[in-house]
Design a protein around this motif. Structure first.
Motif, PDB file in Angstrom:
ATOM      1  N   GLU A  57       0.824  -1.212   0.000  1.00  9.30           N
ATOM      2  CA  GLU A  57       0.000   0.000   0.000  1.00  9.30           C
ATOM      3  C   GLU A  57       0.858   1.262   0.000  1.00  9.30           C
ATOM      4  O   GLU A  57       0.378   2.341  -0.348  1.00  9.30           O
ATOM      5  CB  GLU A  57      -0.909  -0.003   1.236  1.00  9.30           C
ATOM      6  CG  GLU A  57      -2.057   0.971   1.179  1.00  9.30           C
ATOM      7  CD  GLU A  57      -3.019   0.797   2.342  1.00  9.30           C
ATOM      8  OE1 GLU A  57      -4.054   1.495   2.356  1.00  9.30           O
ATOM      9  OE2 GLU A  57      -2.732  -0.026   3.224  1.00  9.30           O
ATOM     10  N   ARG A  58       2.146   1.130   0.359  1.00 11.68           N
ATOM     11  CA  ARG A  58       3.023   2.306   0.463  1.00 11.68           C
ATOM     12  C   ARG A  58       4.020   2.382  -0.694  1.00 11.68           C
ATOM     13  O   ARG A  58       5.071   3.003  -0.578  1.00 11.68           O
ATOM     14  CB  ARG A  58       3.795   2.276   1.790  1.00 11.68           C
ATOM     15  CG  ARG A  58       2.928   2.339   3.028  1.00 11.68           C
ATOM     16  CD  ARG A  58       3.756   2.702   4.258  1.00 11.68           C
ATOM     17  NE  ARG A  58       4.905   1.816   4.424  1.00 11.68           N
ATOM     18  CZ  ARG A  58       4.886   0.677   5.113  1.00 11.68           C
ATOM     19  NH1 ARG A  58       3.763   0.279   5.689  1.00 11.68           N
ATOM     20  NH2 ARG A  58       5.975  -0.061   5.235  1.00 11.68           N
ATOM     21  N   SER A 102       5.692   6.198  -6.210  1.00 13.08           N
ATOM     22  CA  SER A 102       5.293   6.489  -7.580  1.00 13.08           C
ATOM     23  C   SER A 102       6.375   6.074  -8.572  1.00 13.08           C
ATOM     24  O   SER A 102       6.084   5.529  -9.635  1.00 13.08           O
ATOM     25  CB  SER A 102       4.998   7.988  -7.712  1.00 13.08           C
ATOM     26  OG  SER A 102       4.698   8.332  -9.040  1.00 13.08           O
ATOM     27  N   CYS A 105      -2.481  -2.858  -7.854  1.00 13.15           N
ATOM     28  CA  CYS A 105      -3.660  -2.007  -8.090  1.00 13.15           C
ATOM     29  C   CYS A 105      -4.877  -2.413  -7.270  1.00 13.15           C
ATOM     30  O   CYS A 105      -5.989  -1.988  -7.564  1.00 13.15           O
ATOM     31  CB  CYS A 105      -3.990  -1.935  -9.577  1.00 13.15           C
ATOM     32  SG  CYS A 105      -4.466  -3.475 -10.333  1.00 13.15           S
ATOM     33  N   TRP A 151      -5.096  -1.250  -4.416  1.00 11.81           N
ATOM     34  CA  TRP A 151      -5.264  -0.044  -3.599  1.00 11.81           C
ATOM     35  C   TRP A 151      -5.507   1.172  -4.487  1.00 11.81           C
ATOM     36  O   TRP A 151      -4.863   1.334  -5.529  1.00 11.81           O
ATOM     37  CB  TRP A 151      -4.019   0.179  -2.731  1.00 11.81           C
ATOM     38  CG  TRP A 151      -3.930  -0.830  -1.634  1.00 11.81           C
ATOM     39  CD1 TRP A 151      -4.477  -0.758  -0.383  1.00 11.81           C
ATOM     40  CD2 TRP A 151      -3.269  -2.102  -1.697  1.00 11.81           C
ATOM     41  NE1 TRP A 151      -4.202  -1.887   0.325  1.00 11.81           N
ATOM     42  CE2 TRP A 151      -3.463  -2.746  -0.449  1.00 11.81           C
ATOM     43  CE3 TRP A 151      -2.540  -2.772  -2.686  1.00 11.81           C
ATOM     44  CZ2 TRP A 151      -2.948  -4.008  -0.168  1.00 11.81           C
ATOM     45  CZ3 TRP A 151      -2.028  -4.026  -2.412  1.00 11.81           C
ATOM     46  CH2 TRP A 151      -2.232  -4.630  -1.164  1.00 11.81           C
ATOM     47  N   VAL A 152      -6.441   2.009  -4.066  1.00  7.66           N
ATOM     48  CA  VAL A 152      -6.840   3.187  -4.838  1.00  7.66           C
ATOM     49  C   VAL A 152      -5.634   4.077  -5.139  1.00  7.66           C
ATOM     50  O   VAL A 152      -5.465   4.557  -6.263  1.00  7.66           O
ATOM     51  CB  VAL A 152      -7.911   3.998  -4.070  1.00  7.66           C
ATOM     52  CG1 VAL A 152      -8.217   5.299  -4.798  1.00  7.66           C
ATOM     53  CG2 VAL A 152      -9.177   3.169  -3.902  1.00  7.66           C
ATOM     54  N   ARG A 153      -4.799   4.283  -4.144  1.00  9.23           N
ATOM     55  CA  ARG A 153      -3.626   5.150  -4.312  1.00  9.23           C
ATOM     56  C   ARG A 153      -2.717   4.628  -5.420  1.00  9.23           C
ATOM     57  O   ARG A 153      -2.243   5.407  -6.262  1.00  9.23           O
ATOM     58  CB  ARG A 153      -2.865   5.217  -2.984  1.00  9.23           C
ATOM     59  CG  ARG A 153      -1.549   5.942  -3.027  1.00  9.23           C
ATOM     60  CD  ARG A 153      -0.912   5.956  -1.641  1.00  9.23           C
ATOM     61  NE  ARG A 153       0.445   6.487  -1.685  1.00  9.23           N
ATOM     62  CZ  ARG A 153       1.525   5.750  -1.943  1.00  9.23           C
ATOM     63  NH1 ARG A 153       1.384   4.453  -2.199  1.00  9.23           N
ATOM     64  NH2 ARG A 153       2.726   6.296  -1.943  1.00  9.23           N
ATOM     65  N   ASN A 154      -2.483   3.334  -5.434  1.00  9.36           N
ATOM     66  CA  ASN A 154      -1.616   2.752  -6.463  1.00  9.36           C
ATOM     67  C   ASN A 154      -2.254   2.841  -7.841  1.00  9.36           C
ATOM     68  O   ASN A 154      -1.573   3.109  -8.842  1.00  9.36           O
ATOM     69  CB  ASN A 154      -1.304   1.288  -6.130  1.00  9.36           C
ATOM     70  CG  ASN A 154      -0.428   1.156  -4.904  1.00  9.36           C
ATOM     71  OD1 ASN A 154       0.199   2.118  -4.459  1.00  9.36           O
ATOM     72  ND2 ASN A 154      -0.374  -0.045  -4.349  1.00  9.36           N
ATOM     73  N   ALA A 191      -4.289   5.121  -8.913  1.00 13.64           N
ATOM     74  CA  ALA A 191      -4.199   6.510  -9.375  1.00 13.64           C
ATOM     75  C   ALA A 191      -2.812   6.803  -9.939  1.00 13.64           C
ATOM     76  O   ALA A 191      -2.671   7.451 -10.982  1.00 13.64           O
ATOM     77  CB  ALA A 191      -4.517   7.458  -8.218  1.00 13.64           C
ATOM     78  N   MET A 192      -1.771   6.306  -9.269  1.00 10.47           N
ATOM     79  CA  MET A 192      -0.404   6.552  -9.748  1.00 10.47           C
ATOM     80  C   MET A 192      -0.158   5.825 -11.065  1.00 10.47           C
ATOM     81  O   MET A 192       0.504   6.362 -11.970  1.00 10.47           O
ATOM     82  CB  MET A 192       0.606   6.103  -8.686  1.00 10.47           C
ATOM     83  CG  MET A 192       0.636   7.001  -7.453  1.00 10.47           C
ATOM     84  SD  MET A 192       2.011   6.638  -6.316  1.00 10.47           S
ATOM     85  CE  MET A 192       1.567   4.999  -5.724  1.00 10.47           C
ATOM     86  N   CYS A 245     -11.562   3.527 -11.359  1.00 15.67           N
ATOM     87  CA  CYS A 245     -11.430   4.955 -11.020  1.00 15.67           C
ATOM     88  C   CYS A 245     -11.757   5.770 -12.269  1.00 15.67           C
ATOM     89  O   CYS A 245     -11.556   5.321 -13.403  1.00 15.67           O
ATOM     90  CB  CYS A 245     -10.023   5.274 -10.493  1.00 15.67           C
ATOM     91  SG  CYS A 245      -8.676   4.979 -11.643  1.00 15.67           S
TER      92      CYS A 245
END
Length: 271
Positions: free
Chosen positions: A187-188, A191, A221, A223-226, A228-229, A265
């Motif tokens: 999750e961390r 980018s 993918c 996770w939403v953050r990943n 998006a990147m 997304c």
């Protein structure tokens, strides 16, 4: 002479004639040691299966023969006192000093490919090894190296097959480490890491390495953050371009799996 240990014929690689450490099966149904068959396929003069003489390409899919691998390890364990000149015991846990040495060796040009092969074998053989690799920073060191390898200034003057081999080994190592990573670690992701994986899809790697890259993206993918990147770095375009090249069925399935998640997304759907 009676005490000489005979290695079972089906445990030896048809190319090297040595005990296999990482047996893989080609599309022709023949099993080889991974290092030997990858070297064979990367040689532009070799376009056939060494045993059957059927057509093969450097992008041919190599399927791990896990059953044979377990049989070889069991045989090694039973004959531990008599086995000579074989690969290290893949079940044996490592210590931190050994892994830290591998991290240092990645920086030395003449040791890079051999170090990556060593890491790959160790990552396959023992879950404790994979967890310790993550703890001491092996994935970070490997990814830092491959990011530099993608730099055009680094690859000028390098043998093309050498660059392909390094990138491919690196991605396969990373895929296996991802399987041992925790959710909090995935999750961390940075980018730059995802950007490099996406760049590698169009930077001369083997079919097996392409699939390894797609597995990494698919795991990331969740996770939403990943997601998006990945969209920001043009993953949708690269994946569609890759699929338009008519890859094998397995690759297409992985591509569609990643695209399905990216389309959850709005920016992914727009692209």
């Amino acid at each position: 002479m009676d005490d000489v240990l005979d290695v079972p014929k089906y445990f030896t690689c048809p190319i090297s004639l040595q005990l296999m450490g990482d047996p893989v099966t080609t599309v022709t149904g023949i099993t080889y040691d991974r290092e030997s068959i990858e070297h064979w396929l990367l040689d532009g003069k070799n376009a056939t299966c060494p045993v059957t003489k059927q057509p093969l390409t450097k992008d041919s899919d190599l399927t791990p023969n896990l059953t044979l691998r377990r049989l070889i390890q069991s045989w090694r364990d039973e004959n531990a006192s008599r086995v000579v000149n074989c690969l290290p015991n893949l079940r044996a846990p490592l210590d931190r000093s050994c892994l830290l040495k591998l991290v240092r060796d990645i920086r030395w040009h003449r040791l890079q490919i051999e170090t990556l092969r060593h890491i790959k074998v160790l990552a396959v053989g023992n879950e404790q090894n994979r967890n310790l690799m993550i703890e001491v920073g092996v994935p970070k060191a490997v990814m830092s190296y491959v990011a530099n390898c993608c730099d055009e200034n680094r690859t000028i003057g390098c043998e093309v097959n050498n660059c392909v081999a390094v990138r491919s080994h690196t991605l396969i190592v990373l895929k296996r480490m991802f399987k041992a990573a925790s959710s909090s670690e995935l999750e961390r992701l940075k980018s730059e890491f995802l950007q490099t994986i996406i760049r590698l899809l169009r930077n001369g790697i083997t079919q097996q390495a392409v699939n390894a890259s797609l597995h990494i993206l698919l795991d990331s993918c969740r996770w939403v953050r990943n997601r998006a990147m990945m969209v920001e770095h043009g993953a949708v375009f690269e994946l569609i371009e890759l699929d338009l090249g008519f890859p094998e069925k397995k690759t297409t399935e992985l591509i569609l799996g990643v695209l399905f998640r990216l389309c959850s997304c709005a920016d992914g759907r727009a692209q």
